[in-house]
Design a protein around this motif. Structure first.
Motif, PDB file in Angstrom:
ATOM      1  N   HIS A 115       0.846  -1.190   0.000  1.00 39.46           N
ATOM      2  CA  HIS A 115       0.000   0.000   0.000  1.00 39.46           C
ATOM      3  C   HIS A 115       0.884   1.245   0.000  1.00 39.46           C
ATOM      4  O   HIS A 115       2.073   1.177   0.323  1.00 39.46           O
ATOM      5  N   SER A 116       0.268   2.376  -0.367  1.00 40.91           N
ATOM      6  CA  SER A 116       1.013   3.643  -0.414  1.00 40.91           C
ATOM      7  C   SER A 116       1.461   4.081   0.972  1.00 40.91           C
ATOM      8  O   SER A 116       2.461   4.789   1.111  1.00 40.91           O
ATOM      9  N   GLN A 117       0.689   3.697   1.990  1.00 44.14           N
ATOM     10  CA  GLN A 117       0.968   4.159   3.346  1.00 44.14           C
ATOM     11  C   GLN A 117       2.301   3.613   3.849  1.00 44.14           C
ATOM     12  O   GLN A 117       2.585   2.428   3.677  1.00 44.14           O
ATOM     13  N   ASN A 118       3.103   4.474   4.459  1.00 41.19           N
ATOM     14  CA  ASN A 118       4.333   4.045   5.130  1.00 41.19           C
ATOM     15  C   ASN A 118       3.968   3.361   6.438  1.00 41.19           C
ATOM     16  O   ASN A 118       3.023   3.781   7.119  1.00 41.19           O
ATOM     17  N   PRO A 173      -4.104   7.954   8.439  1.00 42.24           N
ATOM     18  CA  PRO A 173      -5.031   9.088   8.412  1.00 42.24           C
ATOM     19  C   PRO A 173      -4.570  10.206   7.459  1.00 42.24           C
ATOM     20  O   PRO A 173      -5.393  10.804   6.760  1.00 42.24           O
ATOM     21  N   PHE A 174      -3.268  10.438   7.420  1.00 43.49           N
ATOM     22  CA  PHE A 174      -2.743  11.480   6.522  1.00 43.49           C
ATOM     23  C   PHE A 174      -3.014  11.122   5.061  1.00 43.49           C
ATOM     24  O   PHE A 174      -3.478  11.954   4.274  1.00 43.49           O
ATOM     25  N   VAL A 175      -2.750   9.862   4.715  1.00 46.91           N
ATOM     26  CA  VAL A 175      -2.946   9.426   3.325  1.00 46.91           C
ATOM     27  C   VAL A 175      -4.444   9.417   2.981  1.00 46.91           C
ATOM     28  O   VAL A 175      -4.837   9.762   1.866  1.00 46.91           O
ATOM     29  N   ALA A 180      -4.606   9.871  -1.231  1.00 47.19           N
ATOM     30  CA  ALA A 180      -3.401   9.499  -1.977  1.00 47.19           C
ATOM     31  C   ALA A 180      -3.102   8.003  -1.904  1.00 47.19           C
ATOM     32  O   ALA A 180      -2.032   7.571  -2.304  1.00 47.19           O
ATOM     33  N   GLY A 181      -4.063   7.214  -1.407  1.00 50.71           N
ATOM     34  CA  GLY A 181      -3.755   5.819  -1.096  1.00 50.71           C
ATOM     35  C   GLY A 181      -4.095   4.824  -2.193  1.00 50.71           C
ATOM     36  O   GLY A 181      -5.148   4.913  -2.823  1.00 50.71           O
ATOM     37  N   PHE A 182      -3.191   3.873  -2.422  1.00 55.42           N
ATOM     38  CA  PHE A 182      -3.424   2.722  -3.301  1.00 55.42           C
ATOM     39  C   PHE A 182      -3.093   1.455  -2.507  1.00 55.42           C
ATOM     40  O   PHE A 182      -2.283   1.496  -1.582  1.00 55.42           O
ATOM     41  N   PHE A 183      -3.714   0.339  -2.907  1.00 52.75           N
ATOM     42  CA  PHE A 183      -3.522  -0.929  -2.188  1.00 52.75           C
ATOM     43  C   PHE A 183      -3.553  -2.074  -3.193  1.00 52.75           C
ATOM     44  O   PHE A 183      -4.345  -2.044  -4.141  1.00 52.75           O
TER      45      PHE A 183
END
Ligand code: 1HN
Length: 359
Positions: A115-118, A173-175, A180-183
């Motif tokens: 996912h895009s999230q760190n 939460p920021f993403v 801006a999120g992809f999975f």
């Protein structure tokens, strides 16, 4: 005194104004003058509140979930997020940070995905799980920080008869707020079940001050997947030792801290998350400080207290603390106190919105 009698002009204005506001609403408009103080308060007014979750409550609940709830494709992880009481119904520690306890039972596997999230994991206790990051198996042990930068495939497997639980930190939460999120799902399960003591990433990147000449000049996130407790502990101990010899090198008397960094840049290990370990010597108290952006702390070892906007609470091993933006924080150590901290500060620094004030 008699109240002023509205003139016909005033009542017409009022009727006209009322119609204007109705028309604003109809056309999807909101005038600034009704909102200015909320839009631009003099100092930050977070909805998130200071809050503490005790490990003594978190762990048994996670273990119960381990007995009742399988881990597998779809849900992906047996992760239980802390929910800030000021953000009711949301699985958010603060407006930008996710923090969860994740529990993996004996021989269980959490399937690969990206996912895009760190993301990172911080290990309060236990060992015996391997997180496989882009095909590289990384051992998880007490005190280690393990990274899963955005868009790296990752899955976890526990080849041992003991369960393991740890703290997950992500910028979910920021993403979410920035859309801006992809999975993407990865392989089912985790194919490489090998259990090396050191990952390939550590063998390449885990040597102080040395980088492979052939590696790319800079990567946004750190290529080092594991920051081991033995190194963190040694760095903190050495800072205090140098300070005791009368040289500078600590934040404040009796307060050492290290930041986990990207060895290709020297910046934060992850683009959106600052990660640090602090050590406060028994009997010491840190200066009260407030900062823009929010943070989450976890007590790694020792006991003491934290004062958040004037309210003091005792701290014990494993406690998780949410610190909203501009909340005044001071820590005191009863015994030597080690704390892990993560925050959204890199985002604020990049945007020139970072501010810090000591009381
Ligand atoms: C995730 O992938 C992990 O990989 C932990 O352990 C927590 C929360 C939301 C979405 C993905 C992990 C997560 C997550």
């Amino acid at each position: 005194m008699t109240p002023p009698i509205p003139t016909s002009t005033e009542s017409e204005t009022t009727a006209a104004e009322r119609q204007l506001y109705r028309d604003f609403a109809e056309f999807g408009l909101i005038p600034l003058w009704t909102q200015r103080a909320d839009l631009m308060p003099a100092t930050p007014t977070p909805r998130a509140v200071p809050h503490i979750w005790h490990w003594g409550d978190l762990y048994p609940l996670a273990a119960r979930a381990g007995d009742l709830i399988p881990v597998g494709r779809g849900g992906e992880r047996r992760a239980i997020a802390v929910s800030n009481p000021g953000l009711p119904g949301l699985p958010y520690a603060t407006p930008t940070l996710w923090a969860a306890i994740q529990y993996l039972g004996p021989y269980e596997v959490a399937p690969a995905h990206r996912h895009s999230q760190n993301a990172f994991r911080f290990v309060l206790e236990g060992e015996g799980v391997w997180t496989v990051v882009d095909g590289d198996p990384v051992a998880m042990r007490r005190g280690d920080l393990l990274l899963t930068p955005g868009w790296c495939f990752h899955g976890h497997h526990n080849p041992n008869p003991r369960p393991m639980a740890w703290l997950d930190g992500l910028d979910i939460p920021f993403v979410a707020y920035t859309d801006a999120g992809f999975f993407e799902f990865g392989e089912d399960g985790v194919h490489d079940r090998s259990t090396p003591h050191r990952s390939r990433s550590e063998r390449i990147w885990g040597h102080p001050g040395l980088r492979p000449v052939s590696a790319p000049a800079a990567t946004a996130n750190s290529p080092l997947a594991a920051y081991r407790w033995e190194h963190t502990d040694a760095a903190l101990a050495a800072q205090l030792e140098v300070a005791a010899e009368g040289h500078p090198g600590v934040l404040e008397p009796g307060h050492a801290a290290v930041r986990f960094t990207n060895p290709t840049t020297g910046s934060d290990a992850l683009t959106t998350l600052r990660t640090e370990m602090h050590r406060i010597v028994a009997g010491q108290r840190t200066a009260a400080v407030r900062e823009t952006g929010s943070a989450v702390w976890q007590v790694f070892e020792g006991s003491g207290a934290i004062t958040l906007d004037g309210a003091r609470t005792d701290l014990a091993r494993g406690d998780v603390i949410a610190v909203p933006s501009w909340c005044e924080v001071a820590l005191e150590a009863r015994t030597d106190l080690d704390l892990f901290r993560f925050s959204d500060t890199p985002v604020f620094e990049r945007l020139d919105l970072a501010r810090r004030e000591y009381s």
